[in-house]
Each structure stands twice: as structure tokens, then as C-alpha cells.
Scaffold this motif. Structure first.
Motif, PDB file in Angstrom:
ATOM      1  N   LEU A  93       0.829  -1.209   0.000  1.00  0.00           N
ATOM      2  CA  LEU A  93       0.000   0.000   0.000  1.00  0.00           C
ATOM      3  C   LEU A  93       0.863   1.258   0.000  1.00  0.00           C
ATOM      4  CD1 LEU A  93      -2.888  -1.073   2.355  1.00  0.00           C
ATOM      5  CD2 LEU A  93      -2.937  -0.821  -0.104  1.00  0.00           C
ATOM      6  N   ARG A  94       2.068   1.179   0.543  1.00  0.00           N
ATOM      7  CA  ARG A  94       2.980   2.315   0.525  1.00  0.00           C
ATOM      8  C   ARG A  94       3.362   2.681  -0.912  1.00  0.00           C
ATOM      9  NH1 ARG A  94       6.559   5.646   2.751  1.00  0.00           N
ATOM     10  NH2 ARG A  94       8.622   5.772   1.838  1.00  0.00           N
ATOM     11  N   ARG A  95       3.447   1.683  -1.783  1.00  0.00           N
ATOM     12  CA  ARG A  95       3.767   1.968  -3.190  1.00  0.00           C
ATOM     13  C   ARG A  95       2.661   2.806  -3.843  1.00  0.00           C
ATOM     14  NH1 ARG A  95       5.196  -3.883  -3.288  1.00  0.00           N
ATOM     15  NH2 ARG A  95       7.389  -3.904  -2.727  1.00  0.00           N
ATOM     16  N   ARG A  96       1.424   2.569  -3.434  1.00  0.00           N
ATOM     17  CA  ARG A  96       0.296   3.319  -4.002  1.00  0.00           C
ATOM     18  C   ARG A  96       0.091   4.658  -3.299  1.00  0.00           C
ATOM     19  NH1 ARG A  96      -4.552   2.431  -7.325  1.00  0.00           N
ATOM     20  NH2 ARG A  96      -6.070   3.876  -6.501  1.00  0.00           N
ATOM     21  N   TRP A  97       0.176   4.657  -1.957  1.00  0.00           N
ATOM     22  CA  TRP A  97      -0.015   5.875  -1.162  1.00  0.00           C
ATOM     23  C   TRP A  97       1.164   6.049  -0.212  1.00  0.00           C
ATOM     24  CZ3 TRP A  97      -4.571   2.578  -1.150  1.00  0.00           C
ATOM     25  CH2 TRP A  97      -5.564   3.024  -2.037  1.00  0.00           C
ATOM     26  N   PRO A  98       2.311   6.532  -0.699  1.00  0.00           N
ATOM     27  CA  PRO A  98       3.492   6.645   0.167  1.00  0.00           C
ATOM     28  C   PRO A  98       3.306   7.615   1.332  1.00  0.00           C
ATOM     29  CG  PRO A  98       3.892   7.684  -1.955  1.00  0.00           C
ATOM     30  CD  PRO A  98       2.571   6.984  -2.048  1.00  0.00           C
ATOM     31  N   GLU A  99       2.413   8.590   1.161  1.00  0.00           N
ATOM     32  CA  GLU A  99       2.198   9.559   2.234  1.00  0.00           C
ATOM     33  C   GLU A  99       1.379   8.977   3.382  1.00  0.00           C
ATOM     34  OE1 GLU A  99      -0.718   9.713  -0.995  1.00  0.00           O
ATOM     35  OE2 GLU A  99       1.396  10.168  -1.064  1.00  0.00           O
ATOM     36  N   ALA A 100       0.728   7.844   3.183  1.00  0.00           N
ATOM     37  CA  ALA A 100      -0.121   7.251   4.223  1.00  0.00           C
ATOM     38  C   ALA A 100       0.635   6.272   5.110  1.00  0.00           C
ATOM     39  CB  ALA A 100      -1.318   6.539   3.592  1.00  0.00           C
ATOM     40  N   PHE A 101       1.680   5.658   4.571  1.00  0.00           N
ATOM     41  CA  PHE A 101       2.414   4.649   5.328  1.00  0.00           C
ATOM     42  C   PHE A 101       3.890   5.023   5.354  1.00  0.00           C
ATOM     43  CE2 PHE A 101      -1.363   2.495   3.861  1.00  0.00           C
ATOM     44  CZ  PHE A 101      -1.758   1.797   4.988  1.00  0.00           C
ATOM     45  N   PRO A 102       4.385   5.478   6.512  1.00  0.00           N
ATOM     46  CA  PRO A 102       5.806   5.818   6.593  1.00  0.00           C
ATOM     47  C   PRO A 102       6.671   4.565   6.386  1.00  0.00           C
ATOM     48  CG  PRO A 102       4.775   5.966   8.755  1.00  0.00           C
ATOM     49  CD  PRO A 102       3.688   5.681   7.771  1.00  0.00           C
ATOM     50  N   TRP A 103       7.917   4.794   6.020  1.00  0.00           N
ATOM     51  CA  TRP A 103       8.829   3.704   5.715  1.00  0.00           C
ATOM     52  C   TRP A 103       8.929   2.721   6.874  1.00  0.00           C
ATOM     53  CZ3 TRP A 103      13.228   1.048   6.845  1.00  0.00           C
ATOM     54  CH2 TRP A 103      13.802   0.333   5.803  1.00  0.00           C
ATOM     55  N   ALA A 104       9.046   3.222   8.090  1.00  0.00           N
ATOM     56  CA  ALA A 104       9.187   2.349   9.251  1.00  0.00           C
ATOM     57  C   ALA A 104       7.951   1.482   9.466  1.00  0.00           C
ATOM     58  CB  ALA A 104       9.465   3.177  10.504  1.00  0.00           C
ATOM     59  N   ARG A 105       6.786   1.974   9.112  1.00  0.00           N
ATOM     60  CA  ARG A 105       5.547   1.196   9.245  1.00  0.00           C
ATOM     61  C   ARG A 105       5.451   0.130   8.150  1.00  0.00           C
ATOM     62  NH1 ARG A 105       2.055  -0.307  13.021  1.00  0.00           N
ATOM     63  NH2 ARG A 105      -0.078  -0.335  12.302  1.00  0.00           N
ATOM     64  N   ALA A 106       5.978   0.441   6.980  1.00  0.00           N
ATOM     65  CA  ALA A 106       5.922  -0.496   5.868  1.00  0.00           C
ATOM     66  C   ALA A 106       6.963  -1.611   5.991  1.00  0.00           C
ATOM     67  CB  ALA A 106       6.117   0.249   4.553  1.00  0.00           C
ATOM     68  N   PRO A 108       8.674  -2.981   9.104  1.00  0.00           N
ATOM     69  CA  PRO A 108       8.944  -2.995  10.545  1.00  0.00           C
ATOM     70  C   PRO A 108      10.123  -3.875  10.946  1.00  0.00           C
ATOM     71  CG  PRO A 108       6.966  -4.248  10.054  1.00  0.00           C
ATOM     72  CD  PRO A 108       7.380  -3.572   8.788  1.00  0.00           C
ATOM     73  N   LEU A 109      10.337  -4.993  10.292  1.00  0.00           N
ATOM     74  CA  LEU A 109      11.455  -5.860  10.673  1.00  0.00           C
ATOM     75  C   LEU A 109      12.798  -5.232  10.320  1.00  0.00           C
ATOM     76  CD1 LEU A 109      10.078  -9.389   9.744  1.00  0.00           C
ATOM     77  CD2 LEU A 109      10.289  -8.359  11.996  1.00  0.00           C
ATOM     78  N   VAL A 110      12.897  -4.635   9.140  1.00  0.00           N
ATOM     79  CA  VAL A 110      14.135  -3.958   8.748  1.00  0.00           C
ATOM     80  C   VAL A 110      14.398  -2.782   9.686  1.00  0.00           C
ATOM     81  CG1 VAL A 110      15.266  -2.654   6.898  1.00  0.00           C
ATOM     82  CG2 VAL A 110      13.905  -4.668   6.349  1.00  0.00           C
ATOM     83  N   THR A 111      13.345  -2.068  10.049  1.00  0.00           N
ATOM     84  CA  THR A 111      13.487  -0.949  10.980  1.00  0.00           C
ATOM     85  C   THR A 111      13.973  -1.424  12.341  1.00  0.00           C
ATOM     86  OG1 THR A 111      11.729   0.246   9.832  1.00  0.00           O
ATOM     87  CG2 THR A 111      12.266   0.980  12.056  1.00  0.00           C
ATOM     88  N   ALA A 112      13.413  -2.527  12.842  1.00  0.00           N
ATOM     89  CA  ALA A 112      13.826  -3.058  14.144  1.00  0.00           C
ATOM     90  C   ALA A 112      15.288  -3.520  14.112  1.00  0.00           C
ATOM     91  CB  ALA A 112      12.920  -4.212  14.549  1.00  0.00           C
ATOM     92  N   TRP A 113      15.670  -4.217  13.047  1.00  0.00           N
ATOM     93  CA  TRP A 113      17.067  -4.665  12.927  1.00  0.00           C
ATOM     94  C   TRP A 113      18.007  -3.473  12.811  1.00  0.00           C
ATOM     95  CZ3 TRP A 113      19.017  -9.095  14.211  1.00  0.00           C
ATOM     96  CH2 TRP A 113      18.226 -10.229  14.199  1.00  0.00           C
TER      97      TRP A 113
END
Length: 133
Positions: A93-106, A108-113
């Protein structure tokens, strides 16, 4: 239309800017798969203005939360449609609406690592230097 986050941020979106609302169910997979229901408030050009969720808890069932999420847009008089796609992950959904889903939300595992690596690579050595023996 005004909105408030759980951490106290707030804002305002003029009702005239709202074109339609899309209801989407987003799947977050890990050890356990969790599905969240969102209402994406879109402008007349299809860009996301706001992502809204209703948390279900002890007093609100998931079905009741979805019903509330659909009904809250009735005063605006905008169409509320269900967005369905074979791909229902936040990164899709981030690909369609990038302003609705921040990178960290899209992602989460990469962000946590990344946060863990940053902590171990930067913060721990600094703390060790300051407080180590």
C-alpha cells in the motif's frame, strides 16, 4: 475535519479537500499475522491526506471497530469504498499511497534490525566509554 494522534499531535483537513475514503485491511506478518483496518482519506486527485484506524480492545470488537470506521465519514457525504487488492501488506500500500504509510511502518522488521544495529554499534560503545571501567 480535525484529527488527533495517541501522542497528542493534531491537525485539520478541510472537508472540501476530501474526495473519497478507502477502507483497507493491512496484514502485518511476523511470528504472528495481525490484520489492521484503516480508512485512507483521499483528496480529489487520489493522494492520501490521512490514515485512520480504530483500535479494537476490551470494549470494542474488531467488527464494531470496522463499523465505526465506515460510519464516521457519513457527515462528510463522501463515497466510502473498500480497497481490495491481492497485495495487502503495508509495503504494498505504501507503493500506491506513500504519504499514508511511513517507511518504518511499511518495513517494521528492517526498521527493528536497523535500530538494534544502531544501538549496538553507536550507543553501546559511547555508554561503555562514558561509564565503563
Amino acid at each position: 475535519m480535525t484529527w488527533h494522534t495517541l501522542i497528542g499531535r493534531s491537525g485539520h483537513v478541510p472537508a472540501a479537500h476530501v474526495g473519497d475514503v478507502r477502507m483497507a485491511e493491512v496484514e502485518f506478518s511476523g511470528n504472528v499475522t495481525v490484520v489492521f483496518s484503516y480508512a485512507l482519506v483521499l483528496d480529489h486527485d487520489g493522494a492520501a491526506l490521512l490514515r485512520v484506524s480504530v483500535r479494537s480492545g476490551g470494549s470494542v470488537s474488531a467488527a464494531e471497530g470496522k463499523r465505526r470506521l465506515r460510519e464516521m465519514w457519513a457527515p462528510l457525504g463522501v463515497p466510502v469504498t473498500r480497497y481490495s487488492s491481492a497485495l495487502s501488506r503495508a509495503k504494498d500500500l505504501r507503493r500506491r499511497w506513500p504519504e499514508a504509510f511511513p517507511w518504518a511502518r511499511a518495513y517494521p522488521l528492517v526498521t527493528a534490525w536497523g535500530a538494534a544495529a544502531l544501538w549496538m554499534g553507536v550507543v553501546v560503545p559511547i555508554l561503555d566509554h562514558l561509564f565503563g571501567s
